[in-house]
Enzyme design. Structure first.
Site, PDB file in Angstrom:
ATOM      1  N   SER A  41       0.756  -1.292   0.045  1.00  0.00           N
ATOM      2  CA  SER A  41      -0.078  -0.145   0.078  1.00  0.00           C
ATOM      3  C   SER A  41       1.087   1.319   0.267  1.00  0.00           C
ATOM      4  O   SER A  41       1.949   1.254   0.564  1.00  0.00           O
ATOM      5  CB  SER A  41      -0.834  -0.040   1.233  1.00  0.00           C
ATOM      6  N   HIS A  42       0.192   2.183  -0.474  1.00  0.00           N
ATOM      7  CA  HIS A  42       1.139   3.740  -0.491  1.00  0.00           C
ATOM      8  C   HIS A  42       1.872   4.060   0.881  1.00  0.00           C
ATOM      9  O   HIS A  42       2.884   4.407   0.792  1.00  0.00           O
ATOM     10  CB  HIS A  42       0.202   4.755  -1.042  1.00  0.00           C
TER      11      HIS A  42
END
Length: 454
Positions: A41-42
Protein backbone atom coordinates in the site's frame (compact mmCIF):
# COMPACT_ATOMS: atom_id res chain seq x y z
CA UNK A 1 -0.36 13.91 11.31
CA UNK A 2 -0.59 17.58 12.30
CA UNK A 3 1.84 16.99 15.18
CA UNK A 4 5.63 17.18 15.28
CA UNK A 5 7.41 15.08 17.92
CA UNK A 6 10.69 16.46 19.23
CA UNK A 7 11.99 13.07 20.31
CA UNK A 8 11.68 9.61 18.72
CA UNK A 9 8.09 8.57 19.37
CA UNK A 10 6.14 5.33 18.95
CA UNK A 11 2.45 5.79 18.18
CA UNK A 12 -0.03 3.11 19.25
CA UNK A 13 -3.26 3.65 17.32
CA UNK A 14 -6.60 1.89 17.14
CA UNK A 15 -6.97 2.33 13.40
CA UNK A 16 -4.86 3.11 10.33
CA UNK A 17 -7.03 4.33 7.47
CA UNK A 18 -4.18 4.41 4.96
CA UNK A 19 -4.62 8.06 3.99
CA UNK A 20 -2.46 9.48 6.79
CA UNK A 21 1.13 10.67 6.69
CA UNK A 22 3.45 9.52 9.48
CA UNK A 23 4.09 12.55 11.74
CA UNK A 24 7.55 14.06 11.92
CA UNK A 25 9.52 12.54 14.79
CA UNK A 26 7.54 9.29 14.77
CA UNK A 27 9.72 6.17 14.42
CA UNK A 28 7.03 3.47 14.64
CA UNK A 29 3.27 3.13 14.22
CA UNK A 30 1.62 0.15 15.91
CA UNK A 31 -1.97 -0.80 15.11
CA UNK A 32 -3.52 -2.20 18.25
CA UNK A 33 -6.57 -3.75 16.58
CA UNK A 34 -4.78 -5.94 14.05
CA UNK A 35 -5.65 -3.76 11.05
CA UNK A 36 -2.68 -2.58 9.02
CA UNK A 37 -2.35 -1.47 5.39
CA UNK A 38 -1.05 -4.04 2.92
CA UNK A 39 2.72 -4.34 2.47
CA UNK A 40 2.54 -2.66 -0.97
CA UNK A 41 0.00 0.00 0.00
CA UNK A 42 1.08 3.60 -0.49
CA UNK A 43 1.24 4.33 3.23
CA UNK A 44 3.41 1.27 3.90
CA UNK A 45 5.76 2.20 1.05
CA UNK A 46 6.14 5.73 2.45
CA UNK A 47 6.72 4.38 5.98
CA UNK A 48 9.53 2.12 4.76
CA UNK A 49 11.02 4.98 2.78
CA UNK A 50 11.22 7.09 5.95
CA UNK A 51 12.58 4.11 8.01
CA UNK A 52 9.43 3.97 10.13
CA UNK A 53 8.22 0.64 11.51
CA UNK A 54 4.58 -0.11 10.62
CA UNK A 55 3.13 -3.10 12.47
CA UNK A 56 -0.15 -4.68 13.53
CA UNK A 57 -0.88 -6.67 16.67
CA UNK A 58 -3.65 -9.28 16.71
CA UNK A 59 -3.58 -9.99 20.46
CA UNK A 60 -5.73 -7.72 22.69
CA UNK A 61 -3.62 -8.78 25.69
CA UNK A 62 -0.36 -7.78 24.01
CA UNK A 63 -1.88 -4.52 22.76
CA UNK A 64 -3.06 -3.68 26.28
CA UNK A 65 0.42 -4.35 27.64
CA UNK A 66 2.06 -2.11 25.07
CA UNK A 67 -0.41 0.71 25.79
CA UNK A 68 0.55 0.55 29.47
CA UNK A 69 4.05 1.65 28.46
CA UNK A 70 2.76 5.09 27.50
CA UNK A 71 5.22 7.83 28.41
CA UNK A 72 8.10 5.42 29.00
CA UNK A 73 11.29 4.85 27.03
CA UNK A 74 10.60 1.78 24.91
CA UNK A 75 12.76 -0.54 22.85
CA UNK A 76 11.31 -2.62 20.00
CA UNK A 77 13.33 -5.58 18.74
CA UNK A 78 12.65 -8.25 16.15
CA UNK A 79 12.55 -11.57 17.98
CA UNK A 80 12.98 -13.50 14.71
CA UNK A 81 14.60 -11.22 12.14
CA UNK A 82 14.43 -13.85 9.39
CA UNK A 83 10.66 -14.10 9.67
CA UNK A 84 10.18 -10.46 10.54
CA UNK A 85 6.91 -11.18 12.33
CA UNK A 86 7.72 -11.40 16.05
CA UNK A 87 8.38 -8.21 18.03
CA UNK A 88 9.49 -7.71 21.63
CA UNK A 89 8.70 -4.48 23.48
CA UNK A 90 10.65 -3.50 26.58
CA UNK A 91 10.39 -0.33 28.66
CA UNK A 92 13.34 1.06 30.60
CA UNK A 93 16.17 -0.90 32.13
CA UNK A 94 14.82 -4.20 33.40
CA UNK A 95 11.26 -3.00 32.89
CA UNK A 96 8.25 -5.07 31.80
CA UNK A 97 8.27 -6.77 28.44
CA UNK A 98 5.53 -7.66 26.01
CA UNK A 99 6.05 -10.10 23.16
CA UNK A 100 3.90 -10.59 20.09
CA UNK A 101 4.79 -14.20 19.14
CA UNK A 102 4.73 -15.18 15.47
CA UNK A 103 2.62 -15.87 13.65
CA UNK A 104 -0.66 -15.29 15.45
CA UNK A 105 -0.11 -12.10 17.36
CA UNK A 106 1.74 -9.64 15.19
CA UNK A 107 2.79 -8.84 11.67
CA UNK A 108 5.39 -6.22 10.88
CA UNK A 109 6.30 -4.15 7.86
CA UNK A 110 9.92 -3.46 8.74
CA UNK A 111 11.74 -0.60 7.02
CA UNK A 112 14.85 -1.09 4.95
CA UNK A 113 18.02 0.18 6.64
CA UNK A 114 18.73 3.39 4.75
CA UNK A 115 18.81 7.11 5.26
CA UNK A 116 15.76 9.27 4.76
CA UNK A 117 16.02 11.52 1.67
CA UNK A 118 16.84 14.86 3.34
CA UNK A 119 19.02 16.45 0.67
CA UNK A 120 16.58 16.44 -2.24
CA UNK A 121 15.78 19.40 -4.43
CA UNK A 122 12.65 19.85 -6.49
CA UNK A 123 12.87 21.36 -9.96
CA UNK A 124 9.98 23.66 -10.88
CA UNK A 125 9.04 23.14 -14.54
CA UNK A 126 7.39 25.77 -16.73
CA UNK A 127 4.14 25.36 -18.65
CA UNK A 128 5.12 24.09 -22.13
CA UNK A 129 2.55 26.24 -23.95
CA UNK A 130 0.10 23.38 -24.59
CA UNK A 131 -2.79 22.14 -22.50
CA UNK A 132 -2.46 18.49 -23.59
CA UNK A 133 0.42 16.40 -24.93
CA UNK A 134 0.44 12.95 -26.50
CA UNK A 135 2.95 10.18 -25.86
CA UNK A 136 5.27 11.41 -28.61
CA UNK A 137 5.73 14.66 -26.64
CA UNK A 138 6.37 13.12 -23.21
CA UNK A 139 9.67 14.47 -21.90
CA UNK A 140 11.33 15.49 -18.61
CA UNK A 141 10.07 18.89 -17.52
CA UNK A 142 6.85 18.40 -19.52
CA UNK A 143 5.18 15.44 -17.79
CA UNK A 144 5.95 13.26 -14.78
CA UNK A 145 7.51 9.82 -14.50
CA UNK A 146 4.17 7.96 -14.67
CA UNK A 147 3.56 9.27 -18.18
CA UNK A 148 7.18 8.91 -19.30
CA UNK A 149 7.54 5.36 -18.02
CA UNK A 150 4.43 4.21 -19.89
CA UNK A 151 5.83 5.83 -23.04
CA UNK A 152 9.25 4.28 -22.41
CA UNK A 153 7.79 0.76 -22.30
CA UNK A 154 6.08 1.06 -25.68
CA UNK A 155 7.25 -1.71 -28.01
CA UNK A 156 9.69 -3.14 -25.46
CA UNK A 157 7.55 -5.67 -23.58
CA UNK A 158 6.27 -9.11 -24.62
CA UNK A 159 3.15 -8.74 -26.76
CA UNK A 160 0.95 -10.39 -24.11
CA UNK A 161 1.52 -7.40 -21.79
CA UNK A 162 -0.66 -4.44 -22.78
CA UNK A 163 -0.18 -0.73 -22.10
CA UNK A 164 -3.10 1.75 -22.06
CA UNK A 165 -3.42 4.60 -24.59
CA UNK A 166 -2.60 7.80 -22.73
CA UNK A 167 -2.54 11.59 -23.01
CA UNK A 168 -1.43 14.07 -20.36
CA UNK A 169 -2.19 17.59 -19.22
CA UNK A 170 1.42 18.73 -18.67
CA UNK A 171 3.11 20.53 -15.81
CA UNK A 172 1.93 24.08 -15.19
CA UNK A 173 -1.63 23.77 -16.51
CA UNK A 174 -3.15 24.54 -13.10
CA UNK A 175 -0.97 27.61 -12.65
CA UNK A 176 -1.71 28.73 -16.22
CA UNK A 177 -5.45 28.34 -15.64
CA UNK A 178 -5.13 30.65 -12.63
CA UNK A 179 -3.84 33.37 -14.97
CA UNK A 180 -7.17 33.47 -16.84
CA UNK A 181 -9.22 36.58 -16.14
CA UNK A 182 -12.18 34.57 -14.89
CA UNK A 183 -9.95 33.00 -12.22
CA UNK A 184 -8.47 36.24 -10.87
CA UNK A 185 -10.44 36.19 -7.61
CA UNK A 186 -9.66 32.52 -6.96
CA UNK A 187 -5.96 33.15 -7.61
CA UNK A 188 -5.98 35.97 -5.09
CA UNK A 189 -7.63 33.80 -2.44
CA UNK A 190 -5.19 30.93 -3.09
CA UNK A 191 -2.19 33.26 -2.84
CA UNK A 192 -3.43 34.63 0.50
CA UNK A 193 -3.76 31.18 2.07
CA UNK A 194 -0.44 29.98 0.71
CA UNK A 195 1.17 33.04 2.30
CA UNK A 196 -0.44 32.19 5.64
CA UNK A 197 0.94 28.65 5.55
CA UNK A 198 4.39 29.82 4.52
CA UNK A 199 4.21 32.43 7.26
CA UNK A 200 4.30 29.73 9.90
CA UNK A 201 0.84 28.15 10.24
CA UNK A 202 1.17 24.89 12.17
CA UNK A 203 -0.87 21.86 13.12
CA UNK A 204 -4.63 22.04 12.72
CA UNK A 205 -4.39 25.63 11.46
CA UNK A 206 -2.27 24.44 8.53
CA UNK A 207 -4.80 21.66 7.99
CA UNK A 208 -7.65 24.17 7.84
CA UNK A 209 -5.82 26.33 5.30
CA UNK A 210 -4.96 23.31 3.14
CA UNK A 211 -8.64 22.28 3.11
CA UNK A 212 -9.58 25.79 1.99
CA UNK A 213 -6.95 25.65 -0.75
CA UNK A 214 -8.40 22.38 -2.06
CA UNK A 215 -11.86 23.93 -2.08
CA UNK A 216 -10.58 26.99 -3.96
CA UNK A 217 -8.80 24.83 -6.54
CA UNK A 218 -12.11 23.11 -7.29
CA UNK A 219 -13.56 26.55 -8.13
CA UNK A 220 -11.04 27.18 -10.92
CA UNK A 221 -12.59 27.54 -14.37
CA UNK A 222 -10.80 25.31 -16.90
CA UNK A 223 -10.27 27.28 -20.13
CA UNK A 224 -12.35 26.23 -23.12
CA UNK A 225 -9.22 25.75 -25.23
CA UNK A 226 -7.95 23.20 -22.69
CA UNK A 227 -11.14 21.17 -23.00
CA UNK A 228 -10.95 21.34 -26.81
CA UNK A 229 -7.33 20.20 -26.88
CA UNK A 230 -8.12 17.35 -24.49
CA UNK A 231 -10.99 16.17 -26.69
CA UNK A 232 -8.81 16.14 -29.80
CA UNK A 233 -5.87 14.44 -28.09
CA UNK A 234 -8.07 11.70 -26.63
CA UNK A 235 -9.67 11.09 -30.02
CA UNK A 236 -6.24 10.81 -31.67
CA UNK A 237 -4.98 8.41 -28.98
CA UNK A 238 -8.06 6.19 -29.18
CA UNK A 239 -9.29 6.96 -25.67
CA UNK A 240 -13.12 6.83 -25.46
CA UNK A 241 -14.63 10.29 -25.13
CA UNK A 242 -17.30 11.18 -22.55
CA UNK A 243 -20.57 10.87 -24.43
CA UNK A 244 -22.56 13.74 -22.95
CA UNK A 245 -22.22 17.26 -21.57
CA UNK A 246 -22.78 15.92 -18.07
CA UNK A 247 -20.02 13.34 -18.41
CA UNK A 248 -17.60 15.96 -19.77
CA UNK A 249 -18.41 18.02 -16.69
CA UNK A 250 -17.47 15.02 -14.52
CA UNK A 251 -14.19 14.69 -16.42
CA UNK A 252 -13.35 18.35 -15.80
CA UNK A 253 -14.19 17.97 -12.09
CA UNK A 254 -11.85 14.97 -11.90
CA UNK A 255 -9.03 17.01 -13.47
CA UNK A 256 -9.57 19.78 -10.94
CA UNK A 257 -9.64 17.19 -8.17
CA UNK A 258 -6.17 16.02 -9.19
CA UNK A 259 -4.92 19.62 -9.32
CA UNK A 260 -6.45 20.30 -5.89
CA UNK A 261 -4.57 17.35 -4.40
CA UNK A 262 -1.44 19.50 -4.63
CA UNK A 263 -2.77 20.77 -1.29
CA UNK A 264 -3.36 17.36 0.34
CA UNK A 265 -2.47 17.25 4.02
CA UNK A 266 -0.30 14.14 3.66
CA UNK A 267 1.58 15.63 0.69
CA UNK A 268 2.24 18.91 2.52
CA UNK A 269 3.57 17.21 5.64
CA UNK A 270 5.57 14.62 3.70
CA UNK A 271 7.36 17.32 1.70
CA UNK A 272 7.92 19.43 4.79
CA UNK A 273 9.69 16.52 6.50
CA UNK A 274 12.33 16.52 3.76
CA UNK A 275 12.61 20.30 3.60
CA UNK A 276 10.65 20.92 0.37
CA UNK A 277 7.86 23.41 -0.32
CA UNK A 278 4.43 22.29 -1.50
CA UNK A 279 4.33 25.42 -3.66
CA UNK A 280 7.07 23.98 -5.89
CA UNK A 281 4.80 21.08 -6.87
CA UNK A 282 3.51 21.11 -10.43
CA UNK A 283 0.75 18.66 -11.23
CA UNK A 284 0.54 16.92 -14.59
CA UNK A 285 -2.59 14.78 -15.13
CA UNK A 286 -2.31 11.45 -16.96
CA UNK A 287 -5.55 10.51 -18.72
CA UNK A 288 -6.42 6.88 -19.47
CA UNK A 289 -9.44 4.66 -19.96
CA UNK A 290 -10.16 2.56 -16.89
CA UNK A 291 -9.23 -1.00 -17.80
CA UNK A 292 -12.06 -3.27 -16.58
CA UNK A 293 -10.31 -5.09 -13.75
CA UNK A 294 -11.22 -8.56 -12.59
CA UNK A 295 -8.08 -8.45 -10.47
CA UNK A 296 -5.61 -5.66 -9.76
CA UNK A 297 -2.03 -6.22 -8.64
CA UNK A 298 1.02 -4.38 -7.35
CA UNK A 299 4.53 -5.74 -7.91
CA UNK A 300 7.78 -4.82 -6.20
CA UNK A 301 10.60 -6.38 -8.18
CA UNK A 302 12.88 -6.29 -5.11
CA UNK A 303 11.20 -8.01 -2.18
CA UNK A 304 10.54 -5.21 0.37
CA UNK A 305 10.14 -7.66 3.25
CA UNK A 306 13.77 -8.75 3.15
CA UNK A 307 15.27 -6.39 0.55
CA UNK A 308 16.21 -9.40 -1.61
CA UNK A 309 16.84 -8.27 -5.22
CA UNK A 310 16.42 -11.86 -6.42
CA UNK A 311 12.79 -12.09 -5.28
CA UNK A 312 9.67 -10.51 -6.73
CA UNK A 313 6.92 -9.69 -4.21
CA UNK A 314 3.30 -9.17 -5.31
CA UNK A 315 -0.12 -8.43 -3.85
CA UNK A 316 -3.45 -8.86 -5.63
CA UNK A 317 -7.10 -7.98 -5.00
CA UNK A 318 -10.43 -8.36 -6.74
CA UNK A 319 -11.56 -5.24 -8.59
CA UNK A 320 -9.66 -1.98 -8.69
CA UNK A 321 -6.20 -1.65 -7.16
CA UNK A 322 -7.39 1.26 -5.03
CA UNK A 323 -8.61 -1.23 -2.41
CA UNK A 324 -4.99 -2.35 -2.04
CA UNK A 325 -2.90 0.80 -2.42
CA UNK A 326 -5.19 3.20 -0.54
CA UNK A 327 -5.47 1.10 2.61
CA UNK A 328 -9.13 2.08 2.84
CA UNK A 329 -10.47 -1.50 2.55
CA UNK A 330 -9.72 -3.57 5.64
CA UNK A 331 -8.20 -7.02 5.50
CA UNK A 332 -5.21 -8.38 3.64
CA UNK A 333 -4.56 -8.73 -0.08
CA UNK A 334 -3.54 -12.01 -1.72
CA UNK A 335 0.28 -12.06 -1.37
CA UNK A 336 2.88 -14.11 -3.23
CA UNK A 337 6.51 -14.06 -4.28
CA UNK A 338 8.83 -15.78 -6.72
CA UNK A 339 12.54 -16.16 -7.19
CA UNK A 340 13.68 -14.55 -10.43
CA UNK A 341 15.49 -17.74 -11.34
CA UNK A 342 12.23 -19.72 -11.24
CA UNK A 343 9.29 -17.45 -12.03
CA UNK A 344 7.08 -20.42 -12.95
CA UNK A 345 7.02 -21.50 -9.29
CA UNK A 346 5.48 -18.62 -7.31
CA UNK A 347 4.91 -19.14 -3.60
CA UNK A 348 1.64 -18.08 -1.97
CA UNK A 349 2.43 -16.19 1.23
CA UNK A 350 -1.14 -15.71 2.39
CA UNK A 351 -4.64 -15.64 0.95
CA UNK A 352 -6.82 -12.55 0.83
CA UNK A 353 -9.00 -11.67 3.81
CA UNK A 354 -10.67 -8.57 2.36
CA UNK A 355 -14.45 -8.91 2.26
CA UNK A 356 -14.92 -5.97 -0.10
CA UNK A 357 -13.51 -4.69 -3.37
CA UNK A 358 -13.76 -1.42 -5.28
CA UNK A 359 -15.35 -1.34 -8.74
CA UNK A 360 -16.34 1.13 -11.46
CA UNK A 361 -18.08 0.75 -14.82
CA UNK A 362 -16.85 2.11 -18.15
CA UNK A 363 -14.98 5.25 -17.21
CA UNK A 364 -11.83 7.36 -17.45
CA UNK A 365 -9.14 7.81 -14.82
CA UNK A 366 -7.15 10.99 -14.24
CA UNK A 367 -3.86 10.14 -12.53
CA UNK A 368 -1.66 12.56 -10.60
CA UNK A 369 1.75 12.78 -12.25
CA UNK A 370 3.57 15.48 -10.30
CA UNK A 371 7.19 16.54 -10.07
CA UNK A 372 6.84 15.78 -6.35
CA UNK A 373 6.62 12.06 -7.14
CA UNK A 374 9.77 11.92 -9.30
CA UNK A 375 12.44 12.59 -6.69
CA UNK A 376 15.16 9.96 -6.50
CA UNK A 377 14.95 7.87 -3.35
CA UNK A 378 11.73 9.52 -2.18
CA UNK A 379 8.41 7.67 -1.98
CA UNK A 380 5.78 10.04 -3.34
CA UNK A 381 3.29 7.23 -3.99
CA UNK A 382 -0.23 8.04 -2.89
CA UNK A 383 0.46 11.62 -1.80
CA UNK A 384 -1.74 13.00 -4.57
CA UNK A 385 -5.05 11.84 -6.00
CA UNK A 386 -5.88 9.70 -8.99
CA UNK A 387 -9.60 10.11 -9.68
CA UNK A 388 -12.04 8.14 -11.81
CA UNK A 389 -14.57 10.15 -13.80
CA UNK A 390 -17.36 8.04 -12.27
CA UNK A 391 -17.58 7.25 -8.59
CA UNK A 392 -16.24 3.86 -7.51
CA UNK A 393 -18.47 1.42 -5.64
CA UNK A 394 -17.39 -0.74 -2.72
CA UNK A 395 -19.01 -4.17 -3.09
CA UNK A 396 -18.78 -7.53 -1.28
CA UNK A 397 -16.31 -10.07 -2.68
CA UNK A 398 -15.91 -13.75 -1.83
CA UNK A 399 -12.38 -15.03 -2.26
CA UNK A 400 -13.34 -18.51 -1.00
CA UNK A 401 -15.25 -19.12 -4.21
CA UNK A 402 -12.64 -17.43 -6.42
CA UNK A 403 -10.62 -19.47 -8.91
CA UNK A 404 -7.47 -18.23 -7.19
CA UNK A 405 -8.48 -20.48 -4.30
CA UNK A 406 -10.43 -23.25 -5.98
CA UNK A 407 -8.30 -23.90 -9.09
CA UNK A 408 -4.65 -24.71 -8.36
CA UNK A 409 -3.51 -24.71 -12.00
CA UNK A 410 -5.23 -21.39 -12.74
CA UNK A 411 -3.66 -19.84 -9.65
CA UNK A 412 -0.17 -21.09 -10.47
CA UNK A 413 -0.32 -19.87 -14.07
CA UNK A 414 -1.77 -16.45 -13.24
CA UNK A 415 0.67 -15.73 -10.40
CA UNK A 416 3.60 -16.79 -12.58
CA UNK A 417 2.46 -14.49 -15.40
CA UNK A 418 2.19 -11.54 -13.00
CA UNK A 419 5.70 -12.22 -11.67
CA UNK A 420 6.97 -12.34 -15.26
CA UNK A 421 5.40 -8.91 -15.87
CA UNK A 422 7.53 -7.48 -13.07
CA UNK A 423 10.69 -9.16 -14.32
CA UNK A 424 10.12 -7.92 -17.89
CA UNK A 425 9.60 -4.32 -16.77
CA UNK A 426 12.64 -4.38 -14.48
CA UNK A 427 14.76 -5.77 -17.34
CA UNK A 428 13.46 -3.07 -19.69
CA UNK A 429 13.94 -0.10 -17.36
CA UNK A 430 17.11 -1.34 -15.69
CA UNK A 431 16.17 -0.94 -12.02
CA UNK A 432 13.81 -2.32 -9.38
CA UNK A 433 10.24 -1.24 -10.12
CA UNK A 434 6.96 -0.60 -8.31
CA UNK A 435 4.37 -1.77 -10.87
CA UNK A 436 0.58 -1.50 -10.90
CA UNK A 437 -1.58 -3.46 -13.32
CA UNK A 438 -4.85 -5.27 -13.90
CA UNK A 439 -6.06 -8.65 -15.09
CA UNK A 440 -9.26 -8.64 -17.12
CA UNK A 441 -11.94 -11.33 -17.04
CA UNK A 442 -10.39 -13.06 -20.07
CA UNK A 443 -6.96 -13.17 -18.43
CA UNK A 444 -5.36 -10.36 -20.43
CA UNK A 445 -2.90 -8.22 -18.45
CA UNK A 446 -2.43 -4.45 -18.69
CA UNK A 447 0.25 -2.46 -16.88
CA UNK A 448 -1.23 0.93 -15.96
CA UNK A 449 1.83 2.51 -14.33
CA UNK A 450 5.32 1.84 -13.05
CA UNK A 451 7.84 3.84 -11.04
CA UNK A 452 11.28 3.13 -9.54
CA UNK A 453 10.93 1.14 -6.34
CA UNK A 454 12.15 2.94 -3.23
Amino acid sequence: QFKTYNEPTILVVDNIAGTEEVPEGCVAVLSANGQCPDVLSHSAVRARNMSVLLAACYSPEVSAGVKQMEGQNVTIALEDEAAGTSLRFSSGAGGPQEQAPAPAAASADAPAKKKSPRDLKISVPQWPGKWVVGMDEYAPGVVGAKSRNIQGLQGKLPDWISLPPSVTLPFGCFEQALEAEENADVKKEISARVAQIQGGAEGSEAGRLLAELRSLAMQVSVPKVAREQLMQAMKTAGIPLPDSVDRWAKAVEAIKGVWASKYNDRAYFSLRKIGLSFEDVRMAVLVQRVVPAHYAFVIHTRNPSNNDPNEIFCELVRGLGESLVSGEVSGSAFAFKANKSDLDEPEVLHYASKSEGMFVGESLIFRSDSNGEDLEGYAGAGLYESITMDATKTLPVDYLEDKLVTDVDYRQQLLARICKVGAAIEDTLGSAQDVEGVVEEDGSITVVQTRPQV
